[in-house]
Design an enzyme around this catalytic site. Structure first.
Site, PDB file in Angstrom:
ATOM      1  N   ALA A  13       0.803  -1.226   0.000  1.00  0.00           N
ATOM      2  CA  ALA A  13       0.000   0.000   0.000  1.00  0.00           C
ATOM      3  C   ALA A  13       0.836   1.277   0.000  1.00  0.00           C
ATOM      4  CB  ALA A  13      -0.939  -0.009   1.198  1.00  0.00           C
ATOM      5  N   ALA A  14       1.673   1.461   1.007  1.00  0.00           N
ATOM      6  CA  ALA A  14       2.423   2.715   1.128  1.00  0.00           C
ATOM      7  C   ALA A  14       3.457   2.861   0.017  1.00  0.00           C
ATOM      8  CB  ALA A  14       3.101   2.796   2.494  1.00  0.00           C
ATOM      9  N   ARG A  24       3.438  10.450 -11.198  1.00  0.00           N
ATOM     10  CA  ARG A  24       2.457  11.452 -11.654  1.00  0.00           C
ATOM     11  C   ARG A  24       2.935  12.870 -11.375  1.00  0.00           C
ATOM     12  NH1 ARG A  24      -1.270   7.448  -9.598  1.00  0.00           N
ATOM     13  NH2 ARG A  24      -1.212   8.449  -7.546  1.00  0.00           N
ATOM     14  N   GLU A  39      10.542  -5.802  -3.557  1.00  0.00           N
ATOM     15  CA  GLU A  39       9.503  -6.452  -2.769  1.00  0.00           C
ATOM     16  C   GLU A  39       9.979  -7.842  -2.367  1.00  0.00           C
ATOM     17  OE1 GLU A  39       6.609  -7.926  -0.681  1.00  0.00           O
ATOM     18  OE2 GLU A  39       6.677  -5.805  -1.241  1.00  0.00           O
ATOM     19  N   SER A  45       0.551  -4.873  -3.666  1.00  0.00           N
ATOM     20  CA  SER A  45      -0.678  -4.073  -3.572  1.00  0.00           C
ATOM     21  C   SER A  45      -1.928  -4.905  -3.322  1.00  0.00           C
ATOM     22  CB  SER A  45      -0.847  -3.248  -4.852  1.00  0.00           C
ATOM     23  OG  SER A  45       0.252  -2.408  -5.062  1.00  0.00           O
ATOM     24  N   CYS A  49      -6.374  -7.019   4.840  1.00  0.00           N
ATOM     25  CA  CYS A  49      -7.594  -7.010   5.647  1.00  0.00           C
ATOM     26  C   CYS A  49      -8.686  -7.893   5.041  1.00  0.00           C
ATOM     27  CB  CYS A  49      -8.117  -5.583   5.780  1.00  0.00           C
ATOM     28  SG  CYS A  49      -7.019  -4.489   6.703  1.00  0.00           S
ATOM     29  N   ASP A 293       3.056   0.764   7.475  1.00  0.00           N
ATOM     30  CA  ASP A 293       3.043  -0.014   8.709  1.00  0.00           C
ATOM     31  C   ASP A 293       4.408  -0.192   9.357  1.00  0.00           C
ATOM     32  OD1 ASP A 293       0.375  -0.252   8.239  1.00  0.00           O
ATOM     33  OD2 ASP A 293       0.373  -2.411   7.841  1.00  0.00           O
ATOM     34  N   TRP A 449     -33.963  11.564  14.621  1.00  0.00           N
ATOM     35  CA  TRP A 449     -32.757  11.862  15.384  1.00  0.00           C
ATOM     36  C   TRP A 449     -31.903  10.601  15.301  1.00  0.00           C
ATOM     37  CZ3 TRP A 449     -31.248  16.286  17.960  1.00  0.00           C
ATOM     38  CH2 TRP A 449     -32.208  17.288  18.136  1.00  0.00           C
TER      39      TRP A 449
END
Length: 463
Positions: A13-14, A24, A39, A45, A49, A293, A449
């Site tokens: 992810a990071a 970009r 890696e 990627s 979870c 992480d 409510w």
């Protein structure tokens, strides 16, 4: 003009958020960038979870958990090298040493991103000293490889008669208990403190009750300390109180630890967890950035360092790093609240479990006085079939009514209400602000409510 050499360690992810955002940003700025990523595993990627839901059968394949494949990363211009494990950094020479199938390799860099993530905690009692490997039938739930292992392990049990012990009662522990129970196995959850200890005891007790009703045995306050083993395979677990619980399989759901062992942490900003401590712009040292992480983060409410690994944080941090290493100072990470949600669904039990901000213990540790209140209500108008019970606990500072935290346990539609509270927390709102905010109403989804507003109003009136 030669291209700036960007080296990223870690392709989840990071790391990949940083790599793609840097590409970009460099393209928009008209600068040249050559990106290489290392890696250690063969996967990139992916949603860790989502692994318990793959094990449960909600996700048909591990491939469905992959957001971007290695081929997609390479097509974007990233020199991605799989099976490449970083073993050291020479900051003076600006090189990284790594191991792959061909032995030791060295790569130079101009800018370095450390995004090596975290690994599952595996206690000594899970390891066979004669082999140095985990005992058969014992495995964590962290990688796609772990997910595939669990599918094989569960498939090897007699249909509906296997015994699964889950060591740990956090998010992964609860989710794997659900997965095993839904597959028809006898499940025992054993935890050092209590189920979902990131929630306060009064909310945690509701989760434990729901799990019991679903047929899960829950053992609290007595962790696993050793295994009963025969012929190298687990047959049971012993708790600190000396009780033996039979087990054909043991889930290691004991948390995670930062992958920073290859670094000289004495020479890099880091904390007691072993996590790195980057600045809000993601910078760690000269030419070095860190995200995800493998990092500690600043808590938005206490302004103290905490180790709170979540995919939502990792993706944001990676994007910030990828921007700032090309255009310095453009973005800053605003800290964390620990907003998270999970569920336990087995048999007739369905519980959504969510939290954000501080619990009572965390507030006391930070020296923040809080008042709390639990409000019970419904996720929809009572005359609708969709209506499920829900309990909302809010915490606020009595001095100024400032919101400090929230926990929600309830039926369908309960958990995502936590995002409303998290948004209020993020912007420093009071419980009064939350009580009078403009939230939606429709009988199948919420009362006039909403329960979150009712909880805020009741707490505000009590202060």
């Amino acid at each position: 003009m030669s291209a700036t050499r960007l080296l990223v360690i870690g392709a989840d992810a990071a790391g990949m958020s940083a790599a793609h955002q840097a590409i970009r940003t460099a393209a928009a700025a008209g600068t040249k960038l050559a990106v290489t990523a290392l890696e250690a595993t063969g996967d990139t990627s992916y949603s860790a979870c989502g692994i318990p839901y793959w094990v449960a059968g909600d996700v048909s394949s591990g491939h469905n958990l992959v957001a971007r494949t290695a081929e997609e990363h390479r097509a974007a211009g990233i020199d991605l090298r799989l099976g490449a494990t970083a073993t050291g950094i020479d900051r003076q020479a600006r090189t990284v040493t790594y191991q792959d199938a061909n032995g030791e390799q060295v790569l130079g860099y101009d800018e370095l991103v450390i995004a090596t993530g975290a690994s599952a905690v595996v206690r000594d009692w899970a390891i066979d000293p004669s082999t140095g490997q985990r005992y058969a039938g014992v495995a964590p739930v962290k990688t796609l490889t772990d997910g595939a292992v669990w599918l094989d392990l569960l498939a090897g049990l007699p249909e509906g008669s296997g015994r699964v012990v889950v060591a740990g009662g956090g998010y992964i522990g609860v989710e794997m208990a659900e997965a095993a129970r839904r597959r028809g196995y006898e499940v025992t959850v054993i935890t050092r403190t209590r189920v979902m200890s990131s929630l306060d005891p009064d909310l945690s007790a509701r989760i434990e009750k729901g799990m019991h009703e679903a047929g899960v045995r829950v053992v609290v306050g007595s962790p696993v300390v050793r295994l009963d083993v025969a012929d190298g395979r687990v047959r049971g677990v012993y708790t600190a109180e000396g009780e033996l619980y039979p087990a054909d399989l043991v889930v290691l759901a004991l948390g995670i630890t930062p992958n920073t062992g290859y670094l000289d942490l004495d020479k890099l900003p880091s904390g007691p967890s072993g996590g790195l401590r980057p600045e809000p712009d993601g910078s760690l040292a000269d030419g070095i950035w860190a995200a995800g992480d493998c990092c500690e983060t600043r808590h938005r409410l206490t302004d103290t360092w905490t180790y709170m690994p979540l995919g939502t944080h990792a993706n944001k941090q990676g994007r910030i790093v990828g921007t700032n290493l090309v255009t310095p100072g453009a973005l800053r990470f605003g800290g964390v609240l620990g907003t998270a949600i999970t569920r336990f669904a087995a048999g007739t039990t369905y519980l959504e479990i969510a939290r954000t901000g501080l619990n009572e213990r965390e507030a006391a540790t930070a020296g923040i006085e809080v008042t709390s209140l639990v409000t019970e209500g419904s996720t929809a108008s009572g005359y609708m079939s969709e209506a499920d019970p829900v309990a909302v606990k809010l915490l606020a500072a009595p001095s100024d009514h400032r919101l400090m935290g929230a926990q929600i346990v309830g039926g369908r539609g309960a958990g995502k209400r936590i995002d409303t509270v998290a948004t209020a927390l993020w912007h420093g709102a009071t419980v009064d602000d939350l009580a009078w905010s403009d939230l939606s109403y429709a009988p199948p989804f919420a009362t006039a409510w909403d329960i979150v507003q009712v909880a805020a109003r009741r707490l505000a009136e009590s202060l």
